[in-house]
Motif scaffolding. Structure first.
Motif, mmCIF file in Angstrom:
data_model
loop_
_atom_site.group_PDB
_atom_site.id
_atom_site.type_symbol
_atom_site.label_atom_id
_atom_site.label_comp_id
_atom_site.label_asym_id
_atom_site.label_seq_id
_atom_site.Cartn_x
_atom_site.Cartn_y
_atom_site.Cartn_z
ATOM 1 N N GLU A 24 63.004 42.104 40.370
ATOM 2 C CA GLU A 24 62.263 42.037 39.123
ATOM 3 C C GLU A 24 60.791 41.818 39.424
ATOM 4 O O GLU A 24 60.441 41.050 40.304
ATOM 5 C CB GLU A 24 62.802 40.851 38.302
ATOM 6 C CG GLU A 24 62.470 40.882 36.856
ATOM 7 C CD GLU A 24 63.233 39.814 36.095
ATOM 8 O OE1 GLU A 24 62.665 39.325 35.121
ATOM 9 O OE2 GLU A 24 64.363 39.466 36.475
ATOM 10 N N ASN A 25 59.926 42.539 38.710
ATOM 11 C CA ASN A 25 58.502 42.265 38.752
ATOM 12 C C ASN A 25 57.963 42.443 37.338
ATOM 13 O O ASN A 25 58.735 42.593 36.393
ATOM 14 C CB ASN A 25 57.781 43.143 39.791
ATOM 15 C CG ASN A 25 57.796 44.627 39.460
ATOM 16 O OD1 ASN A 25 57.979 45.023 38.317
ATOM 17 N ND2 ASN A 25 57.607 45.453 40.461
ATOM 18 N N GLU A 26 56.659 42.460 37.172
ATOM 19 C CA GLU A 26 56.072 42.531 35.837
ATOM 20 C C GLU A 26 56.373 43.842 35.116
ATOM 21 O O GLU A 26 56.372 43.902 33.896
ATOM 22 C CB GLU A 26 54.554 42.338 35.935
ATOM 23 C CG GLU A 26 54.172 40.953 36.410
ATOM 24 C CD GLU A 26 52.683 40.833 36.695
ATOM 25 O OE1 GLU A 26 51.934 41.801 36.492
ATOM 26 O OE2 GLU A 26 52.288 39.742 37.136
ATOM 27 N N GLU A 27 56.650 44.906 35.876
ATOM 28 C CA GLU A 27 56.834 46.229 35.277
ATOM 29 C C GLU A 27 58.284 46.676 35.163
ATOM 30 O O GLU A 27 58.618 47.469 34.296
ATOM 31 C CB GLU A 27 56.075 47.271 36.096
ATOM 32 C CG GLU A 27 54.586 46.987 36.178
ATOM 33 C CD GLU A 27 53.886 47.896 37.172
ATOM 34 O OE1 GLU A 27 52.690 48.060 37.028
ATOM 35 O OE2 GLU A 27 54.548 48.422 38.091
ATOM 36 N N GLU A 28 59.145 46.187 36.053
ATOM 37 C CA GLU A 28 60.513 46.696 36.066
ATOM 38 C C GLU A 28 61.502 45.649 36.534
ATOM 39 O O GLU A 28 61.131 44.650 37.144
ATOM 40 C CB GLU A 28 60.604 47.933 36.965
ATOM 41 C CG GLU A 28 60.119 47.690 38.365
ATOM 42 C CD GLU A 28 59.880 48.973 39.147
ATOM 43 O OE1 GLU A 28 59.615 48.851 40.334
ATOM 44 O OE2 GLU A 28 59.953 50.078 38.597
ATOM 45 N N SER A 29 62.762 45.913 36.232
ATOM 46 C CA SER A 29 63.849 45.024 36.626
ATOM 47 C C SER A 29 65.036 45.890 37.029
ATOM 48 O O SER A 29 65.393 46.821 36.313
ATOM 49 C CB SER A 29 64.225 44.117 35.453
ATOM 50 O OG SER A 29 65.336 43.337 35.786
ATOM 51 N N ILE A 30 65.635 45.570 38.192
ATOM 52 C CA ILE A 30 66.779 46.334 38.686
ATOM 53 C C ILE A 30 67.894 45.358 39.031
ATOM 54 O O ILE A 30 67.660 44.345 39.691
ATOM 55 C CB ILE A 30 66.408 47.150 39.944
ATOM 56 C CG1 ILE A 30 65.338 48.174 39.600
ATOM 57 C CG2 ILE A 30 67.638 47.820 40.539
ATOM 58 C CD1 ILE A 30 64.785 48.894 40.799
ATOM 59 N N TYR A 31 69.125 45.671 38.602
ATOM 60 C CA TYR A 31 70.291 44.865 38.942
ATOM 61 C C TYR A 31 71.394 45.819 39.389
ATOM 62 O O TYR A 31 71.736 46.765 38.673
ATOM 63 C CB TYR A 31 70.762 44.038 37.750
ATOM 64 C CG TYR A 31 72.042 43.289 38.019
ATOM 65 C CD1 TYR A 31 73.265 43.760 37.553
ATOM 66 C CD2 TYR A 31 72.045 42.127 38.769
ATOM 67 C CE1 TYR A 31 74.437 43.083 37.809
ATOM 68 C CE2 TYR A 31 73.211 41.437 39.033
ATOM 69 C CZ TYR A 31 74.398 41.925 38.552
ATOM 70 O OH TYR A 31 75.563 41.251 38.817
ATOM 71 N N ILE A 32 71.943 45.581 40.596
ATOM 72 C CA ILE A 32 73.015 46.403 41.146
ATOM 73 C C ILE A 32 74.140 45.460 41.557
ATOM 74 O O ILE A 32 73.900 44.450 42.203
ATOM 75 C CB ILE A 32 72.532 47.217 42.364
ATOM 76 C CG1 ILE A 32 71.367 48.127 41.966
ATOM 77 C CG2 ILE A 32 73.683 48.028 42.955
ATOM 78 C CD1 ILE A 32 70.680 48.803 43.142
ATOM 79 N N SER A 33 75.372 45.817 41.180
ATOM 80 C CA SER A 33 76.513 44.967 41.510
ATOM 81 C C SER A 33 77.654 45.810 42.054
ATOM 82 O O SER A 33 77.951 46.877 41.528
ATOM 83 C CB SER A 33 76.979 44.211 40.259
ATOM 84 O OG SER A 33 78.159 43.493 40.538
ATOM 85 N N LYS A 34 78.305 45.301 43.124
ATOM 86 C CA LYS A 34 79.498 45.935 43.678
ATOM 87 C C LYS A 34 80.721 45.056 43.406
ATOM 88 O O LYS A 34 81.736 45.216 44.055
ATOM 89 C CB LYS A 34 79.357 46.115 45.194
ATOM 90 C CG LYS A 34 78.336 47.108 45.612
ATOM 91 C CD LYS A 34 78.442 47.516 47.072
ATOM 92 C CE LYS A 34 78.653 46.419 48.063
ATOM 93 N NZ LYS A 34 78.593 46.837 49.457
ATOM 94 N N MET A 35 80.607 44.154 42.450
ATOM 95 C CA MET A 35 81.701 43.234 42.165
ATOM 96 C C MET A 35 82.877 44.026 41.599
ATOM 97 O O MET A 35 82.708 44.863 40.729
ATOM 98 C CB MET A 35 81.272 42.165 41.169
ATOM 99 C CG MET A 35 80.059 41.368 41.621
ATOM 100 S SD MET A 35 80.321 40.482 43.137
ATOM 101 C CE MET A 35 80.996 39.002 42.452
#
Length: 151
Positions: A24-35
């Motif tokens: 996450e930063n001021e411009e974007e957010s990424i979340y990836i899960s292999k659960m």
């Protein structure tokens, strides 16, 4: 981050043992899960959940010395992927040492993730039996970082 970089990141995570990734930063957010869909015990973001002694995951460090009896106690696991730090600053004393008695809410260590220092606190009064996490070494989500004995 462009789509090519995201695809490369996904390929890297698929090949690694990383279960979850968040950026996450001021411009974007990424979340990836292999659960997988199997039920998981989820920890609170700032606390490591104690778990009864169970077989260690393949990636977890061994909790027993060669030719010694198994260490008994509850596991304190990392609630996030990050870097384990035993003290608040380089060169300062560790938050806890093996044999210390700690109170509920007392800081055990820090796990740094994306430049955010997350204090891991004791969920209950306990004695530190074994420090499994190594200072400055990355830890995975759910990896054992301490073995404790409830008081």
């Amino acid at each position: 981050m462009d789509i090519k970089e995201i695809k490369e990141l996904i390929k890297y995570i698929e090949k690694s043992e990383i279960k979850e990734f968040q950026y996450e930063n001021e411009e974007e957010s990424i979340y990836i899960s292999k659960m997988d869909d199997a039920p998981q015990m989820m920890a609170q973001p700032q606390y490591a959940a104690p778990v009864q002694q169970a077989p260690a995951p393949a990636a977890a460090p061994a909790v027993e010395a060669p030719a010694a009896p198994a260490i008994k106690g509850n596991e304190v696991v990392s609630p996030i992927v990050g870097t384990f730090y035993e003290s608040p600053a380089p060169g300062s004393s560790p938050f806890v040492k093996e044999g210390d008695t700690v109170s509920k809410g007392q800081t055990l260590c820090i796990v740094e993730a994306m430049k955010i220092m997350n204090e891991i606190e004791a969920e209950y009064d306990c004695k530190i039996v074994k420090k499994v996490g190594q200072n400055g070494v990355p830890v995975e989500y759910g990896e054992t970082i301490f073995i404790v004995e409830p008081l």
